[in-house]
Design an enzyme around this catalytic site. Structure first.
Site, mmCIF file in Angstrom:
data_model
loop_
_atom_site.group_PDB
_atom_site.id
_atom_site.type_symbol
_atom_site.label_atom_id
_atom_site.label_comp_id
_atom_site.label_asym_id
_atom_site.label_seq_id
_atom_site.Cartn_x
_atom_site.Cartn_y
_atom_site.Cartn_z
ATOM 1 N N ASP A 70 0.842 -1.322 0.117
ATOM 2 C CA ASP A 70 0.089 -0.016 -0.044
ATOM 3 C C ASP A 70 0.842 1.074 0.227
ATOM 4 O OD1 ASP A 70 -2.065 1.711 0.242
ATOM 5 O OD2 ASP A 70 -3.063 0.517 1.920
ATOM 6 N N ASP A 71 0.883 2.097 -1.101
ATOM 7 C CA ASP A 71 1.633 3.388 -1.174
ATOM 8 C C ASP A 71 3.102 2.981 -1.320
ATOM 9 O OD1 ASP A 71 -0.822 4.475 -0.853
ATOM 10 O OD2 ASP A 71 -0.388 5.609 0.993
ATOM 11 N N ASP A 73 -0.457 -0.735 -4.682
ATOM 12 C CA ASP A 73 -1.900 -0.226 -5.483
ATOM 13 C C ASP A 73 -1.763 1.311 -6.259
ATOM 14 O OD1 ASP A 73 -1.320 1.164 -3.198
ATOM 15 O OD2 ASP A 73 -3.304 1.081 -2.215
ATOM 16 N N HIS A 102 -11.548 -2.268 1.170
ATOM 17 C CA HIS A 102 -11.453 -0.835 0.848
ATOM 18 C C HIS A 102 -12.262 -0.622 -0.416
ATOM 19 C CE1 HIS A 102 -9.664 3.447 0.488
ATOM 20 N NE2 HIS A 102 -10.787 3.464 1.158
ATOM 21 N N LYS A 108 -6.302 -5.673 3.461
ATOM 22 C CA LYS A 108 -7.109 -4.615 3.197
ATOM 23 C C LYS A 108 -8.092 -4.793 1.983
ATOM 24 C CE LYS A 108 -6.519 0.187 1.807
ATOM 25 N NZ LYS A 108 -5.666 1.451 1.604
ATOM 26 N N CYS A 144 -5.662 4.151 -3.949
ATOM 27 C CA CYS A 144 -5.847 2.783 -3.500
ATOM 28 C C CYS A 144 -7.218 2.190 -4.049
ATOM 29 C CB CYS A 144 -5.526 2.449 -2.133
ATOM 30 S SG CYS A 144 -6.637 3.613 -0.906
#
Length: 489
Positions: free
Chosen positions: A50-51, A298, A147, A145, A90
């Site tokens: 993530d990121d 992502d 989301h 995750k 994301c």
């Protein structure tokens, strides 16, 4: 399991022999009936950070941290040098991943990212990568995750996953497991749970258990392991005091006064260690040879990320906000230790994995992604691609066509050769006005086939008050910007 059938003219002895051969074939993870051998479908482990910035792992050039396990995936397979995310945030990218289509085809794909209270989510009746694999006999589990929408209307178990262990929102404190308030967002299937521990390690623990369970059942499986690392808050192993500081401050998780390069590095190294445990579980169960392992992110990197040789970061359609590490291994089919110049994007993974599993997509919803399998297995050379993006904050638009990229931010427009100029410095729009005009027309034509932007959708950007290198950048108006139809040709 297939339904039993009655076969005329076959003796009981022959049927018993076939049954025994079928049992042996299953034990060997191979169909081998009357001499007809067919490899079992591959297992799939899809790992998403993530990121994470393009150069935030060792095999992409980061010199100040070690990621031996992610690097091992690259050594066993193919590392893409021109891998893109479908979005600079994301939930929009995750929509493209799970559907294999441009996220702008669905209402949830307009969220940049999805907020906590807007009631939008991934429609449960939409075909997804896990739902199609599940229909073909795969066990499907999401760890980490989600989301893509909240209960009661949306969730992993409604969109193709048999099991879910993780969180539903966009971010989580690594120790308190809350999105900033008092309520925890950690779930085991649809049951909210309370567990102590560093979140990255909890996801590693559950993923190892998932691999071991599927290994015992001998069922082909799809494990989505979606870490929240290295997403803020900036908490590495041992940083319980930082978690408590944020709780007392009561300002949520977006800690602009927190974090250091060292903390960020430790967060990545902790994730790499858990990936190593999953790889070891595959090795111990003798599943590695016929398991596809993918590692990616992502979107592009956030404030502490290394996005070299690109500029820009998360929330921006500059290359640094879109370029991501993208690695795949499958020892049974994919050559080891290769790099690829094939332009790829997140939504390509669905057609690629369906093809590898021998599963057809839903014909009613054609995929926008391209199967990378022929290229990965060595039978085709890289092919030119045309990819499209838009991002509501600051009216950003982009198209990559071959080596060239049109980019719009607010009222400023650019044409770059991103193969020769990956930092996006030399604006060629006057020198190549014919190409500039053509790419604008192509983008407008494509955009007319997508859902229009809406004022109420979420979007965000970094401002000059938040990041010192964004001098003068103002908060987004969040107003939709829907250009007209393409000009007549």
């Amino acid at each position: 399991m297939p339904r039993s059938t009655v076969i005329k003219g076959v003796s009981r002895r022959t049927l018993l022999r076939a049954t025994a051969l079928g049992s042996l074939a299953m034990a060997a993870r191979m169909d081998d009936v009357f001499g007809q051998a067919r490899p079992m479908p591959p297992n799939i482990v899809f790992i998403m950070a993530d990121d994470l910035g393009y150069a935030d792992v060792g095999c992409y050039g980061r010199p100040d941290l070690k990621t031996p396990n992610i690097d091992r995936i690259a050594a066993r397979g193919v590392r893409f040098l021109q891998g893109y995310a479908n979005s600079a945030v994301c939930s929009a990218t995750r929509t493209a991943l799970i559907t294999g289509r441009y996220q702008y085809r669905l209402r949830i794909g307009l969220e940049e990212p999805l907020g906590a209270t807007n009631g939008v989510g991934l429609p449960p009746d939409h075909p997804t990568l896990p739902s199609l694999l599940k229909r073909a006999g795969y066990g499907t589990t999401l760890v980490g995750k989600w989301h893509l929408g909240a209960l009661p209307n949306f969730g992993p178990l409604k969109s193709g996953y048999d099991h879910f262990y993780g969180f539903r929102g966009g971010g989580l404190d690594y120790y308190r497991h809350t999105p900033g308030g008092p309520n925890e967002d950690l779930w085991d299937d649809d049951v909210q749970v309370h567990q102590m521990g560093y979140l990255t390690e909890l996801f590693g623990n559950r993923s190892v258990d998932v691999v071991n369970r599927y290994a015992k059942s001998r069922q082909p499986f799809f494990l989505s392991l979606h870490f929240n690392a290295p997403h803020w808050p900036w908490e590495a192993p041992g940083d319980e005091a930082e978690s408590e500081r944020l709780r007392v401050a009561g300002r949520g998780l977006v800690d602009y006064d927190g974090g250091t390069q060292k903390t960020y590095q430790k967060m990545i190294e902790a994730m790499d260690a858990q990936i190593g445990r999953v790889l070891q579980a595959l090795d111990s169960a003798r599943l590695t040879n016929n398991t596809i392992v993918i590692f990616t992110s992502d979107n592009g990197g956030e404030r502490f990320a290394n996005t070299w040789p690109f500029t820009g970061r998360k929330t921006e359609l500059l290359e640094g906000g879109l370029r991501i590490p993208s690695i795949v291994s499958w020892p049974a089919r994919i050559p080891e230790g290769k790099t690829s110049d094939q332009v790829s994007v997140t939504m390509d993974w669905m057609p690629t994995l369906l093809a590898a599993a021998g599963v057809s997509p839903d014909p009613a919803l054609p995929l926008d992604g391209m199967s990378l399998l022929p290229h990965l297995t060595g039978s085709t050379a890289p092919v030119p691609r045309t990819l499209y993006w838009r991002y509501k904050a600051n009216a950003q638009r982009a198209i990559r066509d071959g080596d060239y990229k049109f980019l719009k931010i607010l009222d400023n427009t650019f044409l770059f050769n991103v193969a020769d100029d990956p930092m996006e410095r030399a604006n060629l729009k006057e020198r190549r006005k014919d190409l500039y005009d053509r790419l604008i027309a192509k983008w407008l034509e494509w955009n007319a086939t997508m859902l229009a932007e809406v004022d109420e959708s979420g979007t965000g950007n970094f401002t000059g008050a938040q990041l010192a290198d964004h001098i003068g950048a103002q908060p987004t108006s969040r107003q939709a910007d829907n250009p007209g139809a393409p000009p007549a040709r």
